[in-house]
Design a protein around this motif. Structure first.
Motif, PDB file in Angstrom:
ATOM      1  N   ALA A  10      35.254  -8.386 -26.865  1.00 24.60           N
ATOM      2  CA  ALA A  10      34.507  -9.365 -26.840  1.00 24.60           C
ATOM      3  C   ALA A  10      35.147 -10.445 -25.212  1.00 24.60           C
ATOM      4  O   ALA A  10      34.918 -11.196 -24.427  1.00 24.60           O
ATOM      5  N   LEU A  11      37.285 -11.042 -26.121  1.00 23.94           N
ATOM      6  CA  LEU A  11      38.025 -11.639 -25.086  1.00 23.94           C
ATOM      7  C   LEU A  11      37.919 -11.187 -24.540  1.00 23.94           C
ATOM      8  O   LEU A  11      38.592 -11.501 -23.300  1.00 23.94           O
ATOM      9  N   LEU A  12      37.733  -9.308 -24.495  1.00 26.42           N
ATOM     10  CA  LEU A  12      38.475  -8.618 -22.570  1.00 26.42           C
ATOM     11  C   LEU A  12      37.625  -9.261 -21.950  1.00 26.42           C
ATOM     12  O   LEU A  12      37.477  -9.156 -20.636  1.00 26.42           O
ATOM     13  N   LEU A  13      36.319  -8.921 -22.445  1.00 27.00           N
ATOM     14  CA  LEU A  13      34.190  -8.842 -21.656  1.00 27.00           C
ATOM     15  C   LEU A  13      34.257 -10.247 -20.872  1.00 27.00           C
ATOM     16  O   LEU A  13      33.645 -11.048 -20.048  1.00 27.00           O
ATOM     17  N   ARG A  14      34.274 -11.436 -21.831  1.00 24.05           N
ATOM     18  CA  ARG A  14      33.933 -12.519 -21.448  1.00 24.05           C
ATOM     19  C   ARG A  14      32.624 -13.264 -20.744  1.00 24.05           C
ATOM     20  O   ARG A  14      32.073 -13.360 -19.570  1.00 24.05           O
ATOM     21  N   HIS A 241      27.111  -6.199 -21.686  1.00 28.18           N
ATOM     22  CA  HIS A 241      26.829  -6.318 -22.307  1.00 28.18           C
ATOM     23  C   HIS A 241      26.457  -4.538 -22.920  1.00 28.18           C
ATOM     24  O   HIS A 241      26.499  -3.963 -23.487  1.00 28.18           O
ATOM     25  N   LEU A 242      25.919  -3.947 -21.886  1.00 24.93           N
ATOM     26  CA  LEU A 242      25.940  -2.780 -22.191  1.00 24.93           C
ATOM     27  C   LEU A 242      27.897  -1.808 -23.353  1.00 24.93           C
ATOM     28  O   LEU A 242      27.316  -0.965 -23.572  1.00 24.93           O
ATOM     29  N   VAL A 243      28.338  -2.616 -22.157  1.00 28.71           N
ATOM     30  CA  VAL A 243      29.716  -2.324 -23.200  1.00 28.71           C
ATOM     31  C   VAL A 243      29.990  -2.609 -24.353  1.00 28.71           C
ATOM     32  O   VAL A 243      30.386  -1.925 -24.955  1.00 28.71           O
ATOM     33  N   LEU A 244      29.449  -3.652 -24.747  1.00 25.23           N
ATOM     34  CA  LEU A 244      29.411  -4.353 -26.310  1.00 25.23           C
ATOM     35  C   LEU A 244      28.374  -3.866 -27.153  1.00 25.23           C
ATOM     36  O   LEU A 244      28.944  -3.089 -27.958  1.00 25.23           O
ATOM     37  N   ILE A 245      27.148  -2.649 -26.064  1.00 17.73           N
ATOM     38  CA  ILE A 245      26.999  -2.463 -27.470  1.00 17.73           C
ATOM     39  C   ILE A 245      26.441  -0.819 -27.795  1.00 17.73           C
ATOM     40  O   ILE A 245      26.947  -0.584 -28.473  1.00 17.73           O
ATOM     41  N   ASN A 258      33.017   3.805 -19.740  1.00 13.93           N
ATOM     42  CA  ASN A 258      33.213   4.068 -18.335  1.00 13.93           C
ATOM     43  C   ASN A 258      32.641   2.007 -17.979  1.00 13.93           C
ATOM     44  O   ASN A 258      32.645   1.985 -16.468  1.00 13.93           O
ATOM     45  N   GLY A 259      32.187   2.113 -18.731  1.00 18.61           N
ATOM     46  CA  GLY A 259      31.541   0.450 -18.146  1.00 18.61           C
ATOM     47  C   GLY A 259      32.405   0.042 -17.711  1.00 18.61           C
ATOM     48  O   GLY A 259      32.985  -1.118 -16.460  1.00 18.61           O
ATOM     49  N   LEU A 260      33.579  -0.206 -18.701  1.00 20.85           N
ATOM     50  CA  LEU A 260      34.316  -1.575 -18.319  1.00 20.85           C
ATOM     51  C   LEU A 260      36.011  -0.892 -17.079  1.00 20.85           C
ATOM     52  O   LEU A 260      36.398  -1.909 -15.990  1.00 20.85           O
ATOM     53  N   HIS A 261      35.432   0.603 -16.815  1.00 27.18           N
ATOM     54  CA  HIS A 261      35.716   1.186 -15.325  1.00 27.18           C
ATOM     55  C   HIS A 261      36.014   0.688 -14.075  1.00 27.18           C
ATOM     56  O   HIS A 261      36.623  -0.190 -12.909  1.00 27.18           O
ATOM     57  N   HIS A 262      33.485   0.011 -14.213  1.00 29.79           N
ATOM     58  CA  HIS A 262      33.474   0.215 -12.770  1.00 29.79           C
ATOM     59  C   HIS A 262      33.649  -1.701 -13.056  1.00 29.79           C
ATOM     60  O   HIS A 262      34.046  -2.524 -11.941  1.00 29.79           O
ATOM     61  N   LEU A 263      33.341  -2.222 -14.283  1.00 23.03           N
ATOM     62  CA  LEU A 263      34.196  -3.942 -13.688  1.00 23.03           C
ATOM     63  C   LEU A 263      35.681  -4.088 -13.502  1.00 23.03           C
ATOM     64  O   LEU A 263      35.934  -5.353 -12.850  1.00 23.03           O
ATOM     65  N   ALA A 264      36.380  -3.089 -13.959  1.00 24.22           N
ATOM     66  CA  ALA A 264      37.417  -3.334 -12.883  1.00 24.22           C
ATOM     67  C   ALA A 264      37.304  -3.707 -11.797  1.00 24.22           C
ATOM     68  O   ALA A 264      38.203  -4.257 -11.214  1.00 24.22           O
ATOM     69  N   GLN A 265      37.423  -2.390 -11.516  1.00 27.16           N
ATOM     70  CA  GLN A 265      36.847  -2.485 -10.176  1.00 27.16           C
ATOM     71  C   GLN A 265      36.334  -3.425  -9.200  1.00 27.16           C
ATOM     72  O   GLN A 265      36.410  -3.862  -8.263  1.00 27.16           O
ATOM     73  N   ALA A 273      42.094  -2.895 -17.864  1.00 28.16           N
ATOM     74  CA  ALA A 273      40.701  -3.597 -19.126  1.00 28.16           C
ATOM     75  C   ALA A 273      40.853  -1.435 -19.788  1.00 28.16           C
ATOM     76  O   ALA A 273      40.454  -1.865 -20.737  1.00 28.16           O
ATOM     77  N   ALA A 274      40.784  -0.899 -19.059  1.00 24.33           N
ATOM     78  CA  ALA A 274      40.774   0.365 -19.753  1.00 24.33           C
ATOM     79  C   ALA A 274      41.660   0.986 -20.680  1.00 24.33           C
ATOM     80  O   ALA A 274      41.771   1.309 -21.885  1.00 24.33           O
ATOM     81  N   GLY A 275      43.051   0.705 -20.374  1.00 23.97           N
ATOM     82  CA  GLY A 275      44.193   0.765 -21.574  1.00 23.97           C
ATOM     83  C   GLY A 275      44.144  -0.049 -22.729  1.00 23.97           C
ATOM     84  O   GLY A 275      44.574   0.559 -23.831  1.00 23.97           O
ATOM     85  N   GLN A 276      43.966  -0.782 -22.177  1.00 21.22           N
ATOM     86  CA  GLN A 276      43.733  -1.971 -23.553  1.00 21.22           C
ATOM     87  C   GLN A 276      42.313  -1.917 -24.426  1.00 21.22           C
ATOM     88  O   GLN A 276      42.020  -1.935 -26.024  1.00 21.22           O
ATOM     89  N   TYR A 277      41.081  -1.541 -23.751  1.00 19.65           N
ATOM     90  CA  TYR A 277      39.975  -0.900 -25.267  1.00 19.65           C
ATOM     91  C   TYR A 277      40.325   0.592 -25.294  1.00 19.65           C
ATOM     92  O   TYR A 277      40.152   0.180 -26.405  1.00 19.65           O
ATOM     93  N   LEU A 278      41.397   1.085 -24.408  1.00 20.13           N
ATOM     94  CA  LEU A 278      41.417   1.914 -25.639  1.00 20.13           C
ATOM     95  C   LEU A 278      42.223   2.115 -26.914  1.00 20.13           C
ATOM     96  O   LEU A 278      42.363   2.546 -27.506  1.00 20.13           O
ATOM     97  N   ARG A 279      43.328   1.253 -26.980  1.00 23.89           N
ATOM     98  CA  ARG A 279      44.634   0.218 -27.744  1.00 23.89           C
ATOM     99  C   ARG A 279      43.113  -0.151 -28.649  1.00 23.89           C
ATOM    100  O   ARG A 279      43.753  -0.061 -30.010  1.00 23.89           O
TER     101      ARG A 279
END
Length: 285
Positions: A10-14, A241-245, A258-265, A273-279
């Motif tokens: 959630a902190l990453l997505l805000r 919100h799709l990422v969180l759900i 996948n959602g984080l990838h598009h958000l980063a773009q 963000a993708a690397g942070q998410y995998l961690r």
């Protein structure tokens, strides 16, 4: 108000607001709802509906400050007949089909109608407590199509719908899985997963109890998501919100990534963000 640790995702997505969840048929007879992990982390608000007084009382007795439960029967806004069945989990606005039920152990007894009660239903679009929906859960014993018919534009921001689907309709006039699939695809959703499936043994074969089954599918909880193959059709907030759900409700880490990838773009989250998410996934966050 809470000592719940902040969610690193959630902190990453805000997000701009908490995920808005609508639960139609909130009676928790089948265990915890899929959004419970979001609720436990105070990442969502829930508006739930349960017309059965006893079930509504249990929900209100246990709710948090993030939950609101209302007694409305959600459908298309028309006057309907509520069929109160011997098993409360089979009570429905549709009439159970005795011919179909007679083919499966236990269902004929459970679906026996004890009372018919005229009630006014409420269309989803007419509920003032709903100011938007990201996640919709429906468990209505055949009434899901009527909810969609009365939703209007209420689901325009939704990114996830979990609903009970019927492979063998147990109620007269119940929409089949195929019909619901077409209706949801027309609204921009595609199937993501089956959260559960219910199988029944076909009579006259019987097992040691009514739950013993072989292969016949009867019902299931299907999860549909906003079409991730067309991310350009989703707003940045919808993607968040799709990422969180996906992450918390279904452990669909690939969909979340996948959602984080598009958000980063889009520059809506950090480039890494993708690397942070995998961690986050590796550490169970």
């Amino acid at each position: 108000m809470s000592d719940v640790a902040p969610s690193p995702l959630a902190l990453l997505l805000r997000t701009d607001h908490l995920t808005r969840v609508v639960d139609i048929g909130a009676n928790p007879i089948d265990g915890d709802p899929p959004y419970k992990p979001l609720l436990a982390r105070r990442l969502c608000r829930v508006v739930g509906f349960e017309p059965q007084p006893e079930a509504l009382a249990r929900l209100n007795a246990a709710k948090s400050d993030l939950e609101t439960y209302l007694p409305h029967a959600i459908a298309d806004g028309q006057n309907r007949t509520l069929h109160v069945c011997a098993a409360s989990g089979m009570t429905s606005l549709l009439e159970p089909d005795p011919h179909v039920l007679s083919h499966f152990p236990g269902l004929g007894d459970w679906g026996r109608v004890l009372e018919r009660r005229e009630i006014d239903t409420v269309a989803l679009s007419a509920v003032p407590e709903i100011d938007g929906v990201e996640m919709l859960k429906m468990d209505l014993q055949g009434g899901e199509r009527a909810v969609l018919d009365g939703a209007g534009d209420t689901l325009s921001e939704a990114v996830c719908i979990q609903l009970e689907v019927s492979f063998v309709p147990l109620y007269k006039g119940q929409a089949t899985y195929g019909e619901m699939d077409l209706a949801l695809r027309a609204k921009g959703f595609i199937p993501h997963m089956m959260a559960s499936t219910s199988r029944r043994m076909i009579l006259p074969m019987r097992g040691p109890d009514v739950y013993t089954a072989l292969n016949q599918l009867v019902e299931g909880d299907a999860v549909y998501v906003r079409n991730f193959l067309q991310p350009e059709a989703m707003t940045t907030e919808q993607l968040k919100h799709l990422v969180l759900i996906a992450h918390y409700c279904y452990r669909s880490f690939d969909l979340a990534l996948n959602g984080l990838h598009h958000l980063a773009q889009r520059g809506a989250v950090p480039a890494d963000a993708a690397g942070q998410y995998l961690r986050i996934v590796q550490t169970g966050g």
